[in-house]
Design an enzyme around this catalytic site. Structure first.
Site, short mmCIF file in Angstrom:
data_model
loop_
_atom_site.label_atom_id
_atom_site.label_comp_id
_atom_site.label_asym_id
_atom_site.label_seq_id
_atom_site.Cartn_x
_atom_site.Cartn_y
_atom_site.Cartn_z
N GLU B 293 0.98 -1.03 0.01
CA GLU B 293 -0.13 0.02 -0.02
C GLU B 293 0.84 1.07 -0.02
O GLU B 293 0.52 2.21 -0.64
CB GLU B 293 -1.08 0.13 0.92
CG GLU B 293 -1.97 -1.35 1.47
CD GLU B 293 -2.82 -1.51 0.13
OE1 GLU B 293 -2.85 -0.67 -0.81
OE2 GLU B 293 -3.09 -2.69 -0.10
N GLU B 322 -0.81 -0.39 -9.61
CA GLU B 322 -0.46 -1.89 -9.16
C GLU B 322 0.95 -2.12 -9.33
O GLU B 322 1.83 -2.67 -8.58
CB GLU B 322 -1.33 -2.96 -9.71
CG GLU B 322 -1.58 -4.23 -8.81
CD GLU B 322 -1.94 -3.88 -7.38
OE1 GLU B 322 -1.77 -4.38 -6.49
OE2 GLU B 322 -2.86 -2.71 -7.20
#
Lengths: 529, 529
Positions: B293, B322
């Protein structure tokens, strides 16, 4: 490479809230119109709740880097909420529902909804969305600056914000011109039906009784057991949790966090949050601010669930709301019976620290009356003098008879005159309260003392119905009082005007009688005849 | 008592966003129109951020009683945001700005803003606000049910939600008809330019290489030092904080909290929050989800500040996003050099627990390749097989060739075929991921593997420019890599299409070459020839 194909502009608009033609709408049955009214009011409530959630987040967990954008976000939400609240289609819908409302009992949910919707609409259309957005953005920005300026004792930094707050307050009032006093529209917003003149009269009468009462009580000296020792944060918070859970705060529908300035916020009927602040050298801060905010929350958590999502689904006014925080904080939470039940738990929570302190001594310590500098730490008697001063100062700033730059001096003079002590600096003087430095100028303080007055009035009514309440409290049974308040006061939400509500619950108008009786009875042994 | 005086309906409307007549608007200079465009886009961004804040709150601190209303609040915000995004006035403004945009360099902020505003607008007008609100409310409700149903292994409860998710996915796709595959519009939303067919081709090629690679690696057995012992939550969180702070996550502009499902959310450029989850019997969960994250957050925190508040002020696509979570989690965070720097700190954080574990052993343990049940716990090699399965299953559910009720069986068969293990229950089977049970059906999984592919491609480009990066990492110096990524990738935000961006940064199209090379090099010693 820039795309140039034409968009089909109509599609988005077709999906906006249906705009039925007037002739069609007039043919619709009232039930259908009522459903549309509720849909529109629910949307306003949802946006209001989103704004409240952003406010809670800003005060609790937001990183400092988020402050600027958060101000803009809250302003955007405020503006949109306001636009929805002042939408002319909403006004027409309310007009069309008036004949239907006239066929319903005054106190029915539906008639009340239409009535309050009209009140809110008529107020909303007077205020431009632009003002709402600017005021919201200003409040957020000013709050962030104040958080640092207060500990730094830096009035100079806050001066332009104070001035801007005054200007915005005046600007707001002018949307409601003509008025008798520039603060009247601001006061009416918080405590419908009250004015600068009526509050001044009420406060003058109160001051006449309070000042000699304080004079006679504070001549006695008390050892202050509140501040003896060190009270670890986690133990304090655990104790607060036990206490507010016991009095009825529902943690399935709320939570307790820490903030610089404690507050209660309603994100929905199922999500009413409170905050507190912990001073490890003073047991009373976290405890009584938790009780205070839990009082607000008990009210919000007990509004009739069928009113959820409408403008009726919250407390009646700021003053009535404050009566409940004060009732639970002071009338209940500083009563001897309350501590008969909770003192053993307090002793267990802080082993050794209260072994040699008798309950009576502790009770007197948490009810010590003394002239002090900080409103939020003041006892329940002198507290009102702090409010009276603030109310008078903000009236003068709004009138223009007190200039912003002269506030520190006026504060010191006022503290000397009203409370009898003079702060050594602005941090513990005119900078101490968030209100004026977060966009609340005018109409922000009187509700606290109105709340004190009403707390005793409501409690007296509850006692009349259930004389056993003090005994139940001493046994840790809070449900009888909570039930009576829920049934007679809380469940109605915002259906009735404050004056109507006070009459319904107590059978009389708001008056200082029960409050002064309560104080005299409580401090009887300490008042010199 | 009902008030009936007439409201002045015009006032509210007059304060709504100014509706200038077309002739007036056309005479305005482009700069003024651009300012209006920005104002409108800022408002959309503010509302989007408010929705994100409500989502963060729901996942972190909201009491359970708030769930119902929160769903409605988020839906109301989604609908309003969408209405603003599809406002025909916005479309006309963009049209009028096209000639101006054509005079500007393609990669200027202004031309990019107008270009992306058009893309978003043309997409928005295809989708009715009503669908947006229903999908949002559904997602929130379904998520709350899933939070309880997954631990209870209760697929039956989730079945109607799964079906509704499929229906909503199809309904959404149909707004973009005609399409080749029903999932194409959903995939294009996440990874612009990709289709079911192109992703299938990419994944088929990858599978052809990955399956034999996994076969050869996983035959070796490793003792798993990740799970040895007990790792207290607060020590784990403290270690995570140190690590992500060191790699460059700015806590002045973010925070780390615990949630059931870790995520990163951008509330503004100055407020990019991440969450993690802690398993006290598994050191790797909190650590690598925090790194993952934080990778997303480094990207969001490094977008050029001048793009703040516009649709350019965030990552380029889900797949590119991502790639950064994967780059920091795997390419960097599971590299040997990374642990040369951090292993001593880990040893100090958990005294005694790693004394007899050599760095090499630890490094091999956190890179153990094994066939396992849970995607989020899978190693970086088999991870992709989990994604390939999910992607295939969601295409089939959207096509209608797999019925919702048959998902558990198809999941088990698929796990057997793709990964080589079969889950004993649905909790660790088809219920494990939040996506399908929170309103993300179609287009939600392929981005993870696209991210893996791009992570290696971007890292290879960084290495080409700065061959010393691995040595710097081993010395705990992350700024050179961070700077290169900021300068070449992050700062552009959403100015360029994913395919444009990949070409700009790497000089070539997206391809699996660097990723397969990376895996082969990393696992060289463990792949049987």
């Amino acid at each position: 490479m820039t795309k140039t194909r034409k968009a089909q502009y109509g599609v988005g608009a077709a999906t906006a809230p249906a705009k039925t033609s007037k002739s069609t709408r007039n043919r619709r049955p009232a039930e259908e119109k009522l459903a549309e009214l509720k849909r529109r009011l629910h949307e306003i409530d949802d946006l209001t709740a989103a704004g409240a959630a952003l406010g809670w987040d800003q005060a609790t967990y937001m990183p400092i880097g988020g402050a600027g954008a958060r101000g803009r976000q809250r302003a955007a939400l405020s503006r949109l909420t306001h636009e929805k609240s002042a939408d002319s289609t909403l006004g027409k819908l309310i007009d069309e529902l008036e004949p239907y409302a006239a066929t319903l009992p005054y106190d029915s949910n539906e008639a009340s909804l239409i009535r309050i919707a009209r009140r809110d609409f008529e107020r909303a259309i007077k205020v431009p969305s632009d003002h709402v957005a600017r005021a919201s953005a200003f409040g957020a920005e000013s709050y962030e600056v104040w958080k640092r300026a207060r500990p730094a004792n830096d009035f100079a930094t806050m001066l332009p914000f104070l001035q801007r707050g005054i200007d915005l307050g005046r600007e707001y009032a002018d949307f409601f011109a003509p008025y008798h006093h520039v603060a009247d529209p601001l006061i009416d917003d918080a405590d419908e039906g009250m004015t600068a003149a009526s509050v001044r009269r009420l406060f003058a009468a109160l001051r006449a009784d309070l000042v000699p009462m304080v004079d006679s009580i504070t001549e006695q000296s008390e050892e202050d057991h509140r501040r003896l020792g060190y009270f670890g944060e986690s133990a304090q918070l655990a104790f607060c949790l036990s206490v507010i859970k016991r009095i009825g705060y529902d943690f399935q529908r709320g939570r307790l966090d820490k903030t610089v300035h404690p507050f209660c916020t309603r994100l929905s009927a199922g999500d009413v949050r409170i905050t507190t602040r912990v001073f490890e050298n003073d047991l009373t801060q976290a405890l009584f601010s938790s009780l205070h905010e839990a009082g607000h929350a008990l009210y919000e958590q007990s509004v009739d669930p069928v009113l959820e999502g409408t403008p009726l689904g919250r407390g009646a006014s700021v003053g009535v709301h404050e009566s409940q925080s004060r009732l639970w904080e002071n009338v209940v939470g500083r009563s001897r019976g309350f501590w008969e039940y909770f003192y053993p738990l307090l002793q267990r929570t802080f082993p050794g620290q209260f072994d040699r302190v008798r309950l009576d001594t502790f009770y007197r310590a948490i009810n010590k009356v003394e002239r002090s500098l900080i409103r939020t730490e003041a006892d329940e008697v002198t507290y009102n003098l702090h409010i009276l001063l603030r109310f008078e100062l903000e009236l003068k700033m709004l009138e223009g008879t007190l200039r912003a730059k002269d506030l520190p001096e006026a504060w010191r003079a006022g503290m000397d005159s009203y409370v009898g002590v003079v702060p050594p600096d602005d941090r513990d003087g005119c900078l101490q309260d968030v209100h004026w430095f977060s966009g609340i100028m005018g109409g922000g303080f009187q509700s606290y003392t109105i709340g004190n007055i009403l707390s005793a009035q409501f409690y007296a009514a509850a006692m009349k119905a259930h004389p056993n309440i003090p005994k139940e409290i001493a046994a840790g049974e809070f449900e009888p009082l909570h039930s009576w308040l829920r049934e007679n006061l809380y469940r109605h939400g915002r259906k009735f005007k404050p004056s109507e509500l006070v009459r319904r619950v107590t059978g009389e108008q708001m008056n200082t009688g029960p409050y002064l009786s309560y104080l005299r009875a409580k401090y009887a042994g300490r008042i010199r005849a």
